[in-house]
Every structure is written in C-alpha cells, then in structure tokens.
Scaffold this motif. Structure first.
Motif, PDB file in Angstrom:
ATOM      1  N   VAL A 125      -0.107  -0.617   8.305  1.00 37.00           N
ATOM      2  CA  VAL A 125       2.364  -1.262   8.383  1.00 37.00           C
ATOM      3  C   VAL A 125       2.130  -0.800   9.607  1.00 37.00           C
ATOM      4  O   VAL A 125       1.614   0.416  10.122  1.00 37.00           O
ATOM      5  N   ARG A 126       2.436  -2.349  10.312  1.00 38.28           N
ATOM      6  CA  ARG A 126       2.928  -1.878  11.943  1.00 38.28           C
ATOM      7  C   ARG A 126       3.898  -1.012  11.870  1.00 38.28           C
ATOM      8  O   ARG A 126       5.214  -1.455  11.115  1.00 38.28           O
ATOM      9  N   THR A 127       4.428  -0.542  12.622  1.00 38.63           N
ATOM     10  CA  THR A 127       5.737   0.568  12.888  1.00 38.63           C
ATOM     11  C   THR A 127       5.549   0.500  14.775  1.00 38.63           C
ATOM     12  O   THR A 127       5.934   0.907  15.275  1.00 38.63           O
ATOM     13  N   GLY A 128       6.374  -1.091  14.844  1.00 33.07           N
ATOM     14  CA  GLY A 128       7.156  -1.142  15.896  1.00 33.07           C
ATOM     15  C   GLY A 128       6.016  -1.341  16.815  1.00 33.07           C
ATOM     16  O   GLY A 128       5.294  -2.335  16.932  1.00 33.07           O
ATOM     17  N   GLY A 146       0.844  -1.459   0.755  1.00 34.70           N
ATOM     18  CA  GLY A 146       0.096  -0.380  -0.052  1.00 34.70           C
ATOM     19  C   GLY A 146       0.958   1.689  -0.014  1.00 34.70           C
ATOM     20  O   GLY A 146       0.272   2.509  -0.335  1.00 34.70           O
ATOM     21  N   LEU A 147       2.223   1.350   0.220  1.00 33.69           N
ATOM     22  CA  LEU A 147       2.735   2.315   0.151  1.00 33.69           C
ATOM     23  C   LEU A 147       3.289   2.761  -0.947  1.00 33.69           C
ATOM     24  O   LEU A 147       3.941   1.453  -1.304  1.00 33.69           O
ATOM     25  N   ARG A 148       2.852   4.377  -1.551  1.00 34.07           N
ATOM     26  CA  ARG A 148       3.838   4.450  -3.310  1.00 34.07           C
ATOM     27  C   ARG A 148       5.026   5.551  -2.957  1.00 34.07           C
ATOM     28  O   ARG A 148       4.553   6.778  -3.070  1.00 34.07           O
ATOM     29  N   GLY A 203       8.429  -4.794  -0.507  1.00 31.43           N
ATOM     30  CA  GLY A 203       6.863  -5.295  -0.715  1.00 31.43           C
ATOM     31  C   GLY A 203       6.056  -3.651  -1.372  1.00 31.43           C
ATOM     32  O   GLY A 203       4.920  -3.953  -1.515  1.00 31.43           O
ATOM     33  N   ALA A 204       6.817  -2.753  -1.245  1.00 31.28           N
ATOM     34  CA  ALA A 204       6.408  -1.178  -1.334  1.00 31.28           C
ATOM     35  C   ALA A 204       5.645  -1.005  -2.520  1.00 31.28           C
ATOM     36  O   ALA A 204       6.416  -1.981  -4.171  1.00 31.28           O
ATOM     37  N   PHE A 216      15.931   5.233   4.002  1.00 32.92           N
ATOM     38  CA  PHE A 216      15.452   4.086   3.038  1.00 32.92           C
ATOM     39  C   PHE A 216      15.514   2.610   4.045  1.00 32.92           C
ATOM     40  O   PHE A 216      15.336   1.883   4.345  1.00 32.92           O
ATOM     41  N   THR A 217      16.756   2.859   5.219  1.00 30.89           N
ATOM     42  CA  THR A 217      16.743   1.375   6.539  1.00 30.89           C
ATOM     43  C   THR A 217      15.904   1.881   7.055  1.00 30.89           C
ATOM     44  O   THR A 217      15.815   0.559   7.756  1.00 30.89           O
ATOM     45  N   GLU A 218      15.208   3.072   7.888  1.00 29.38           N
ATOM     46  CA  GLU A 218      13.905   2.771   8.352  1.00 29.38           C
ATOM     47  C   GLU A 218      13.018   1.963   7.543  1.00 29.38           C
ATOM     48  O   GLU A 218      12.186   1.144   8.566  1.00 29.38           O
ATOM     49  N   LEU A 219      12.580   1.990   6.402  1.00 32.16           N
ATOM     50  CA  LEU A 219      11.738   1.151   5.755  1.00 32.16           C
ATOM     51  C   LEU A 219      11.704  -0.510   5.597  1.00 32.16           C
ATOM     52  O   LEU A 219      11.337  -0.998   6.043  1.00 32.16           O
ATOM     53  N   ILE A 220      13.802  -0.537   5.643  1.00 32.12           N
ATOM     54  CA  ILE A 220      14.260  -1.917   5.803  1.00 32.12           C
ATOM     55  C   ILE A 220      14.292  -2.480   6.923  1.00 32.12           C
ATOM     56  O   ILE A 220      12.913  -3.838   7.245  1.00 32.12           O
ATOM     57  N   GLY A 221      14.550  -0.904   8.218  1.00 36.64           N
ATOM     58  CA  GLY A 221      13.901  -2.077   9.653  1.00 36.64           C
ATOM     59  C   GLY A 221      11.836  -2.603  10.013  1.00 36.64           C
ATOM     60  O   GLY A 221      11.724  -3.393  10.527  1.00 36.64           O
ATOM     61  N   LEU A 222      11.629  -1.276   9.661  1.00 38.99           N
ATOM     62  CA  LEU A 222      10.265  -1.120   9.632  1.00 38.99           C
ATOM     63  C   LEU A 222      10.160  -2.886   8.666  1.00 38.99           C
ATOM     64  O   LEU A 222       8.633  -4.046   9.155  1.00 38.99           O
TER      65      LEU A 222
END
Length: 297
Positions: A289-292, A142-144, A179-180, A256-262
C-alpha cells in the motif's frame, strides 16, 4: 454534497493534529465542506465532569449556542467531544431550568436542535459505500484491521444513530469498501481506560493489553479508531505491557480518516502517518500500500 458546521475540538489541533488534518482533507475530497464553528472552545472532555457539574454542561453548552446561531447540523470527529456535546444537548433540551440557567451564564441560548453527527456517520450516510468504493485508487488489500469504537461513541445507546450500540458495523463496512480485510471481534466498544491514563496507569496497561491480545486472537494486524484519546492511549501503553505481562504487542493504530485518505490516493497521507508515536507505514508498505509519497513503488 453540502456544507456543515464543524467542531474541531482541542486534540485535533494538537496531540491528534493528523486526525484533524485528515478529517478536513478527506471530507473535502468527498464533497463535504467542513466550516469551523466560529469562536468555539473546549468542550470539557475528559476532566470537567470530575471537577464541576455545572462547568461540565456549560462548556459544551457554549459551543451549542454557537451552533444554534450558525444553524444547520454540527459535525464532530472526536469521540469524546461527540459524547460531551450530544449528552449536553439532550440534557438542555429536556431540562428547562438548566437551559435557562446556562443561558444566563454564557449569554446566549444553548438549546441547539440541529443534529450532532460524527464524521464517520456522515460519510456513511451522505457519501455511501458504493460511491466510496468507486473512488478507491489505492486499495488497502492485505490490511487486516479491527474496528475500535471505544466506549464514548457507543454509550449511552441512544447516541449510536443507525448502528447497533453493542455491535456497531459502520466502520467495518467503510473499511471493507476501501479494500481492507476487516476482522470480526467482540471488543469494539470496550474501554481502553483513556481518562485514567495518567492517574491509574496500572489499570490502563491491563485494559490496553487485553485489547491487543483480543485483536491478535482475531487475526488482526492493526486497529482503527475514531477517538484521539483512544489512539494516544493505545500507542503509548501497548509496549508497556511487556513489563507487566511479559509480551510486547506491535500493532499499529490508525484513524479511520487516514485510511480513507490513503485509499483515495491522497499524497498528504504520508505526513499524517508520520506523526504517530508508532509508525504504521511499514505495515502498509509490506502489504504493497502506497502512503502518499512513501513506498512502495
């Protein structure tokens, strides 16, 4: 997957702490150990080259000398640091007179012959898309986003190892593996005006507004970058455009690292995202999308 010397850079310990934290945590989760370069110092981005020519080379040269003593390759996450260190490396290996002069100035040999690699490229090459895809437990469906490299990672062209300097694809492919739904656009390497953010705000607001307009035209709901200066500039200036252009943009910006971690399901991701000037979590929550430790359940 190996241990690498790591140049943190000033921003990753201050204004972009979430970038530094997420970079180290994600690398470790993927089997890459980042060991901070001993006694590192500022590389001079982005003001040294406008202040003193010799200083602009001496500052990164000091860190290159430390990397030479340490051996192996050097990993960098800040686009400005990456640009400064690689530019200085190329000059010092080609200009014997400059290298000798700076060796006398800094007291050690700055001729580092190892590879200076951005963490994005290291993950792409060492971990690989398939292995990364297999590790995803919290897909970014769902993230675009659109991938935004900015100008410092792309110029000069010889600094874009293994990618197209005019139309780089590696960040797109990494985000796709998470998955983006990455949106195509032609502004990946356009400048946001970061180095003029305080001195020529009038120009910067126009550049930032153009980027957000192009992202919206591409159908994006967010931007993803690997540059702390770009992220800070984009977050600070996009709403200022309303005063000048009559339209307020509201697109979150991610490292980009934040999205990999997510996508890897790392619980600490929520603490990284909470440090942004513009909170990107509501967009993620709307997409499920869960954020931690954050929503949704």
């Amino acid at each position: 997957m190996g241990s690498y010397s790591y140049y943190p850079g000033c921003s990753q310990l201050s204004s972009a702490e979430e970038y530094g934290d997420s970079a180290v945590a994600v690398a470790q989760a993927l089997g890459i150990r980042l060991e901070p370069l001993p006694d590192w110092s500022c590389c001079g981005a982005s003001s040294a080259h406008m202040t003193n020519r010799l200083l602009s080379v001496a500052l990164p040269a000091r860190n290159l000398a430390r990397a030479r003593e340490r051996g192996g390759d050097l990993v960098v996450v800040c686009a400005a640091c990456y640009h400064n260190l690689r530019s200085a490396q190329m000059e010092l290996l080609e200009d014997e007179e400059m290298a000798s002069r700076l060796e006398r100035v800094i007291g050690s040999d700055p001729r580092f012959r190892g590879r200076i690699v951005h963490l994005l490229d290291l993950i792409y090459e060492v971990v690989g898309l398939e292995r990364l895809r297999e590790r995803v437990v919290n897909p970014l469906r769902g993230l675009r986003p659109v991938s935004y490299y900015g100008c410092l990672m792309a110029r000069p062209p010889e600094m874009m190892e293994g990618d197209n300097p005019d139309h780089p694809r590696r960040m797109d492919e990494l985000l796709d593996a998470l998955g983006a739904e990455v949106r195509p656009w032609s502004y990946k390497t356009d400048c946001c005006g970061g180095s003029l953010s305080l001195t020529r705000t009038d120009l910067v607001v126009g550049l930032v507004n153009r980027l957000f307009e192009a992202a919206e035209e591409a159908g994006a709901d967010s931007l993803v970058t690997a540059c702390p200066m770009c992220l800070a500039n984009l977050e600070m200036r996009q709403r200022e455009g309303k005063l000048t252009f009559g339209h307020e943009h509201d697109l979150p910006v991610f490292f980009f690292t934040e999205l990999i971690g997510l996508a890897l399901g790392m619980e600490e991701a929520d603490s990284w995202l909470s440090k942004h000037l513009m909170d990107p979590r509501p967009l993620l929550w709307r997409n499920g999308v869960r954020t931690g430790g954050g929503r949704p359940t």
